[in-house]
Design a protein around this motif. Structure first.
Motif, PDB file in Angstrom:
ATOM      1  N   UNK A 116       1.664  74.940 -44.126  1.00 14.16           N
ATOM      2  CA  UNK A 116       2.440  74.333 -42.530  1.00 14.16           C
ATOM      3  C   UNK A 116       3.461  73.552 -43.026  1.00 14.16           C
ATOM      4  N   UNK A 117       4.480  73.411 -41.822  1.00 17.90           N
ATOM      5  CA  UNK A 117       5.661  72.668 -42.157  1.00 17.90           C
ATOM      6  C   UNK A 117       5.379  71.047 -42.472  1.00 17.90           C
ATOM      7  N   UNK A 118       4.309  70.528 -42.286  1.00 20.12           N
ATOM      8  CA  UNK A 118       4.120  69.222 -42.598  1.00 20.12           C
ATOM      9  C   UNK A 118       3.698  69.128 -43.908  1.00 20.12           C
ATOM     10  N   UNK A 119       3.228  70.030 -44.618  1.00 19.27           N
ATOM     11  CA  UNK A 119       3.051  70.043 -46.196  1.00 19.27           C
ATOM     12  C   UNK A 119       4.509  69.685 -46.770  1.00 19.27           C
ATOM     13  N   UNK A 120       5.481  70.037 -46.298  1.00 20.02           N
ATOM     14  CA  UNK A 120       6.757  69.628 -46.780  1.00 20.02           C
ATOM     15  C   UNK A 120       7.387  68.196 -46.574  1.00 20.02           C
ATOM     16  N   UNK A 121       6.671  67.577 -45.605  1.00 19.61           N
ATOM     17  CA  UNK A 121       7.080  66.255 -45.249  1.00 19.61           C
ATOM     18  C   UNK A 121       8.584  66.387 -45.070  1.00 19.61           C
ATOM     19  N   UNK A 122       9.356  65.142 -45.791  1.00 19.63           N
ATOM     20  CA  UNK A 122      10.773  64.852 -45.193  1.00 19.63           C
ATOM     21  C   UNK A 122      11.494  66.212 -45.770  1.00 19.63           C
ATOM     22  N   UNK A 123      10.980  67.132 -46.430  1.00 17.76           N
ATOM     23  CA  UNK A 123      11.928  68.212 -47.084  1.00 17.76           C
ATOM     24  C   UNK A 123      12.003  69.203 -45.966  1.00 17.76           C
ATOM     25  N   UNK A 124      11.276  69.298 -44.954  1.00 21.69           N
ATOM     26  CA  UNK A 124      11.368  70.109 -43.869  1.00 21.69           C
ATOM     27  C   UNK A 124      12.031  69.266 -42.774  1.00 21.69           C
ATOM     28  N   UNK A 125      13.254  69.638 -42.315  1.00 22.08           N
ATOM     29  CA  UNK A 125      14.004  68.737 -41.455  1.00 22.08           C
ATOM     30  C   UNK A 125      15.130  69.726 -40.873  1.00 22.08           C
ATOM     31  N   UNK A 126      15.629  69.283 -39.764  1.00 23.01           N
ATOM     32  CA  UNK A 126      16.750  70.498 -39.281  1.00 23.01           C
ATOM     33  C   UNK A 126      16.494  71.660 -39.005  1.00 23.01           C
ATOM     34  N   UNK A 127      15.133  72.159 -39.020  1.00 21.11           N
ATOM     35  CA  UNK A 127      14.748  73.598 -39.175  1.00 21.11           C
ATOM     36  C   UNK A 127      15.182  74.167 -40.400  1.00 21.11           C
ATOM     37  N   UNK A 128      15.063  73.490 -41.558  1.00 21.28           N
ATOM     38  CA  UNK A 128      15.540  73.837 -42.826  1.00 21.28           C
ATOM     39  C   UNK A 128      14.710  73.495 -43.972  1.00 21.28           C
ATOM     40  N   UNK A 129      14.314  74.076 -45.002  1.00 22.72           N
ATOM     41  CA  UNK A 129      13.810  73.611 -46.119  1.00 22.72           C
ATOM     42  C   UNK A 129      14.591  72.976 -47.090  1.00 22.72           C
ATOM     43  N   UNK A 130      14.876  71.575 -47.404  1.00 24.04           N
ATOM     44  CA  UNK A 130      15.483  70.916 -48.301  1.00 24.04           C
ATOM     45  C   UNK A 130      15.010  70.792 -49.527  1.00 24.04           C
ATOM     46  N   UNK A 131      14.800  71.871 -50.411  1.00 26.47           N
ATOM     47  CA  UNK A 131      14.451  72.002 -51.738  1.00 26.47           C
ATOM     48  C   UNK A 131      15.113  73.177 -52.474  1.00 26.47           C
ATOM     49  N   UNK A 132      15.147  73.235 -53.681  1.00 24.60           N
ATOM     50  CA  UNK A 132      15.774  74.292 -54.465  1.00 24.60           C
ATOM     51  C   UNK A 132      14.866  75.632 -54.487  1.00 24.60           C
ATOM     52  N   UNK A 133      15.380  76.663 -54.454  1.00 26.17           N
ATOM     53  CA  UNK A 133      14.502  77.849 -54.448  1.00 26.17           C
ATOM     54  C   UNK A 133      14.831  78.507 -55.968  1.00 26.17           C
ATOM     55  N   UNK A 134      13.995  78.543 -56.659  1.00 25.40           N
ATOM     56  CA  UNK A 134      14.333  78.982 -58.161  1.00 25.40           C
ATOM     57  C   UNK A 134      14.047  80.634 -58.360  1.00 25.40           C
ATOM     58  N   UNK A 135      15.015  81.309 -58.970  1.00 25.67           N
ATOM     59  CA  UNK A 135      14.897  82.594 -59.062  1.00 25.67           C
ATOM     60  C   UNK A 135      14.730  82.851 -60.755  1.00 25.67           C
ATOM     61  N   UNK A 136      13.887  83.391 -61.443  1.00 24.92           N
ATOM     62  CA  UNK A 136      14.054  83.744 -62.725  1.00 24.92           C
ATOM     63  C   UNK A 136      13.977  85.014 -63.106  1.00 24.92           C
ATOM     64  N   UNK A 137      14.922  85.761 -64.016  1.00 23.17           N
ATOM     65  CA  UNK A 137      14.820  86.949 -64.314  1.00 23.17           C
ATOM     66  C   UNK A 137      14.357  87.116 -65.899  1.00 23.17           C
TER      67      UNK A 137
END
Lengths: 328, 328
Positions: free
Chosen positions: A201-222
């Protein structure tokens, strides 16, 4: 609250997962599947949340959580639409092809509909008949909505967001040019996608969920090496409420609709890329030709998002590409 | 065997309908919904067929059948992909725009994926915010498949067809050019579709179901007047098994996948058209400009298919266009 679906039947069995992803407990007595929960969210959500709180407090019987036992949170869905919200990524694609991007792309979202009848599990092999098709991953963020009435505007659309997940939007790059040239958009070039083991749920992200966006890096490893970790909250031209409003312009959206962000991409290239196509385009712009190949049989892709304490939020998508042999 | 879904909950309640569409009896004790039946077709189908035979023999309690009480056979589905199998229709669209059609269109099917989370009922109003969007109907035939493994070829694909239906693939013509120009295909321009009240097993069509095509005229009436009745078995460049094989090239198809034929269209124009866009293109080619408007609020569209004795096979799709007012 964190939810997941154990592999069982076509729709999985709903479980509640602890915040630290170490334990889980059953929730099928509340709703047999995540889709069933979404179909009746107002009634079901408080009961799931109570179960989650009990799990956090150690007040219910729980079991070790193994992402390998999970299907995608919705093993199949009625609607999976993927935006291209990181417009600088689209601009880059065009630049590598030597094509100007229309100005309207900055104000009118690109969106395509993907196959939602047979999602892959988060740890399931990506079986493909040929590497000639140009197998690529796309690391994205997605939301799951409740019912969204037709004509809902961006201001109200955010209220319909129920859950967040990560996506690997598998793409067949070498099938795309021929398919798009036909004018009807992607179909064969977008095979089954996989989602993170856990939806939150969005509340799990706390302040990192704001302006309708997720404010965290998304990691991709190959194959264990970092390809990129762009911040999903940066350079997202259209936020999720805007993407939902775009999707709902001319029809109602059913509960359980999944709306994707498109490949996460930052203008600051130092954070790397969330798909090989972007890596190759940057190589093409720099060197005149790409040097990184698309995925080969045996290649492994991991997609994850961590909080500031390096805790995995959604569980990690972890897939290998293997050769597919069609049934005789 | 003929099946339908009474309006109830999100997935309807499965019923069996008599061949002449006058009576029905419940089947929810066998499978609660059509999707549930398709999920376990090998087990469920013989039991439904026994119920249908009992209904035909008057051996079960039955009730008058009212198509107005029906939702689309699948009120929501996990996959709805629509082909453009009547290539002469595509050629005509291009001709009216003064654009040459690529030769490959005769050998490589066009297919787009439509919204399947919120289908309209067969007698439900088509509510749209604006007639400026160019509201049109498209009369089509569609199949529902079982599970189709990735890579299934056209020779084997026919064996996965479970049921046949009619479709009204509602289209917003004036949104299409802008949307296709963006390169990602249809999305907002293809709002919710409606299907015939009844889905039938292929054997119900007898000799009219052969070569993977339905050899009967498809009737479209606008405000009670015939617009067209082209034969669905004529000029269908790609049959249903070919369309299914196209859809399954790079992924598995889940049970309950709906594959549409695209607007039925015959090269012999005397049989008329199955959408207003084609009527208008023929006017444009003949007169330099179209004279038939797209649908207006209040307009009624009926789509039906009859056997040689004029018996309605699928029940009639019967919808009116009305003005939609978004929630405040």
């Amino acid at each position: 609250m964190k939810l997941a679906s154990l592999k069982k039947g076509r729709d999985g069995e709903l479980i509640v997962v602890s915040r630290d992803l170490t334990r889980h407990c059953g929730a099928a007595d509340i709703a047999p599947s995540l889709q069933a929960a979404l179909d009746d969210w107002e009634t079901i959500e408080p009961r799931l949340r109570a179960r989650f709180n009990a799990l956090q407090q150690g007040e219910v019987t729980s079991f070790p959580f193994d992402p390998g036992e999970c299907h995608s949170p919705l093993p199949r869905a009625y609607h999976w639409a993927d935006g291209s919200a990181y417009v600088n990524h689209v601009e880059l694609v065009r630049k590598a092809r030597g094509v100007e991007m229309p100005e309207s792309f900055w104000t009118d979202p690109l969106m395509y509909q993907g196959g939602s009848d047979t999602f892959l599990a988060p740890r399931e092999n990506i079986a493909m008949a040929s590497t000639e098709w140009g197998i690529d991953f796309e690391a994205e963020v997605a939301v799951i909505t409740g019912d969204v009435p037709m004509g809902t505007d961006a201001e109200k659309a955010g209220g319909h967001i129920r859950l967040l997940m990560l996506v690997n939007d598998v793409s067949l790059r070498n099938l795309i040019p021929g398919e798009l040239a036909k004018g009807f958009g992607f179909y064969q070039s977008k095979p089954s996608s996989a989602f993170s083991p856990v939806a939150v749920t969005p509340d799990e992200l706390g302040h990192r969920w704001r302006d309708g966006k997720v404010h965290l890096p998304l990691h991709a490893r190959l194959n264990g090496e970092k390809i990129g970790s762009p911040n999903a909250g940066v350079d997202m031209t259209f936020n999720f409420p805007q993407l939902i409003a775009h999707a709902a312009k001319s029809r109602n959206l059913g509960a359980g609709t999944i709306i994707g962000s498109g490949t996460v991409s930052n203008v600051d290239r130092s954070s790397g890329s969330c798909c090989l196509a972007e890596v190759r385009m940057l190589e093409m712009i720099a060197d005149g030709k790409p040097s990184t190949p698309f995925m080969q049989f045996g290649d492994r892709i991991e997609i994850a998002m961590y909080d500031e304490m390096d805790a995995d939020i959604f569980g990690t998508i972890d897939q290998r590409v293997v050769e597919y042999v069609a049934p005789q």
